[in-house]
Motif scaffolding. Structure first.
Motif, mmCIF file in Angstrom:
data_model
loop_
_atom_site.group_PDB
_atom_site.id
_atom_site.type_symbol
_atom_site.label_atom_id
_atom_site.label_comp_id
_atom_site.label_asym_id
_atom_site.label_seq_id
_atom_site.Cartn_x
_atom_site.Cartn_y
_atom_site.Cartn_z
ATOM 1 N N GLU A 1 0.857 -1.182 0.000
ATOM 2 C CA GLU A 1 0.000 0.000 0.000
ATOM 3 C C GLU A 1 0.897 1.237 0.000
ATOM 4 O OE1 GLU A 1 -3.935 0.925 2.466
ATOM 5 O OE2 GLU A 1 -2.118 0.977 3.677
ATOM 6 N N ASN A 2 0.593 2.202 -0.856
ATOM 7 C CA ASN A 2 1.454 3.377 -0.995
ATOM 8 C C ASN A 2 1.608 4.179 0.292
ATOM 9 O OD1 ASN A 2 2.151 3.005 -3.683
ATOM 10 N ND2 ASN A 2 0.407 4.146 -4.438
ATOM 11 N N LYS A 3 0.520 4.473 0.969
ATOM 12 C CA LYS A 3 0.578 5.369 2.133
ATOM 13 C C LYS A 3 1.283 4.750 3.325
ATOM 14 C CE LYS A 3 -3.594 7.862 0.877
ATOM 15 N NZ LYS A 3 -4.959 8.214 1.235
ATOM 16 N N THR A 4 1.034 3.473 3.585
ATOM 17 C CA THR A 4 1.562 2.843 4.803
ATOM 18 C C THR A 4 2.729 1.907 4.540
ATOM 19 O OG1 THR A 4 0.065 0.961 4.642
ATOM 20 C CG2 THR A 4 -0.730 2.901 5.852
ATOM 21 N N ASN A 5 2.983 1.588 3.264
ATOM 22 C CA ASN A 5 4.012 0.621 2.886
ATOM 23 C C ASN A 5 3.710 -0.775 3.441
ATOM 24 O OD1 ASN A 5 6.227 0.325 1.187
ATOM 25 N ND2 ASN A 5 7.656 0.336 2.894
ATOM 26 N N ARG A 6 2.450 -1.028 3.780
ATOM 27 C CA ARG A 6 2.007 -2.317 4.313
ATOM 28 C C ARG A 6 1.855 -3.306 3.168
ATOM 29 N NH1 ARG A 6 -3.930 -3.280 6.941
ATOM 30 N NH2 ARG A 6 -4.474 -2.354 4.953
ATOM 31 N N LEU A 7 2.329 -4.530 3.375
ATOM 32 C CA LEU A 7 2.195 -5.583 2.377
ATOM 33 C C LEU A 7 0.729 -5.985 2.278
ATOM 34 C CD1 LEU A 7 3.752 -7.567 0.496
ATOM 35 C CD2 LEU A 7 3.774 -9.155 2.427
ATOM 36 N N ILE A 8 0.164 -5.882 1.063
ATOM 37 C CA ILE A 8 -1.258 -6.215 0.883
ATOM 38 C C ILE A 8 -1.470 -7.330 -0.141
ATOM 39 C CG2 ILE A 8 -2.129 -3.977 1.639
ATOM 40 C CD1 ILE A 8 -2.437 -3.237 -1.357
ATOM 41 N N GLY A 9 -0.422 -7.697 -0.868
ATOM 42 C CA GLY A 9 -0.507 -8.778 -1.833
ATOM 43 C C GLY A 9 0.830 -9.472 -1.955
ATOM 44 N N PHE A 10 0.773 -10.781 -2.259
ATOM 45 C CA PHE A 10 1.998 -11.567 -2.229
ATOM 46 C C PHE A 10 1.833 -12.804 -3.107
ATOM 47 C CE2 PHE A 10 4.493 -14.982 -0.218
ATOM 48 C CZ PHE A 10 5.731 -14.378 -0.136
ATOM 49 N N ILE A 11 2.919 -13.192 -3.763
ATOM 50 C CA ILE A 11 2.975 -14.437 -4.530
ATOM 51 C C ILE A 11 4.415 -14.931 -4.496
ATOM 52 C CG2 ILE A 11 3.435 -13.341 -6.745
ATOM 53 C CD1 ILE A 11 1.516 -15.355 -8.048
ATOM 54 N N ARG A 12 4.576 -16.248 -4.532
ATOM 55 C CA ARG A 12 5.934 -16.801 -4.594
ATOM 56 C C ARG A 12 5.952 -17.990 -5.528
ATOM 57 N NH1 ARG A 12 7.591 -20.924 -0.741
ATOM 58 N NH2 ARG A 12 5.748 -21.812 0.237
ATOM 59 N N VAL A 13 7.153 -18.266 -6.076
ATOM 60 C CA VAL A 13 7.315 -19.316 -7.074
ATOM 61 C C VAL A 13 8.583 -20.115 -6.777
ATOM 62 C CG1 VAL A 13 7.600 -19.801 -9.540
ATOM 63 C CG2 VAL A 13 6.233 -17.834 -8.818
ATOM 64 N N LEU A 14 8.455 -21.434 -6.875
ATOM 65 C CA LEU A 14 9.601 -22.330 -6.866
ATOM 66 C C LEU A 14 9.745 -22.862 -8.282
ATOM 67 C CD1 LEU A 14 8.971 -24.424 -3.627
ATOM 68 C CD2 LEU A 14 10.405 -22.394 -3.898
ATOM 69 N N SER A 15 10.981 -22.880 -8.789
ATOM 70 C CA SER A 15 11.154 -23.289 -10.178
ATOM 71 C C SER A 15 12.525 -23.895 -10.417
ATOM 72 C CB SER A 15 10.977 -22.083 -11.103
ATOM 73 O OG SER A 15 11.081 -22.480 -12.447
ATOM 74 N N ASP A 16 12.576 -24.791 -11.418
ATOM 75 C CA ASP A 16 13.862 -25.259 -11.935
ATOM 76 C C ASP A 16 14.260 -24.428 -13.159
ATOM 77 O OD1 ASP A 16 12.237 -26.209 -13.999
ATOM 78 O OD2 ASP A 16 12.423 -28.302 -13.404
ATOM 79 N N PHE A 17 13.394 -23.489 -13.556
ATOM 80 C CA PHE A 17 13.601 -22.560 -14.668
ATOM 81 C C PHE A 17 13.705 -23.255 -16.033
ATOM 82 C CE2 PHE A 17 15.162 -20.376 -10.877
ATOM 83 C CZ PHE A 17 14.323 -19.273 -10.889
#
Length: 101
Positions: A13-29
């Motif tokens: 979030e711009n005003k508070t810098n609070r994390l509001i969304g997240f995704i992660r990936v594991l890969s062998d590419f």
């Protein structure tokens, strides 16, 4: 968990810098990119942030050579992921788990 994740993307979030969304990936590419933890804070759901995260992952430069993006999700999220071409039609594959702790 985070230290051993190949790709992490967050939305703050711009005003508070609070994390509001997240995704992660594991890969062998090469063959697989397994998507985990597509999470949007409850207050921000329905505003397109999940779409932003999925677009960022599926177009990520480091993942352009993988053959398959994969994930697992609850039934109520299937239609969301189908927009990116994810399907349930994987022949002879079963999700299995062994809990050790």
């Amino acid at each position: 968990m985070l230290e051993n994740t190949d790709i992490l993307i967050g939305i703050c979030e711009n005003k508070t810098n609070r994390l509001i969304g997240f995704i992660r990936v594991l890969s062998d590419f090469v063959y697989k990119a397994l998507i985990f933890d597509v999470i949007i804070h409850e207050e921000y759901q329905g505003k397109g942030l999940g779409r932003i995260l999925l677009d960022q992952v599926t177009t990520h430069p480091k993942l352009q050579s993988v053959q398959h993006f994969e994930l697992y999700c609850k039934s109520d999220k299937i239609s969301f992921y189908e927009k990116w071409g994810f399907t349930k039609e994987i022949d002879d594959i079963n999700f299995m788990r062994k809990t050790v702790k």
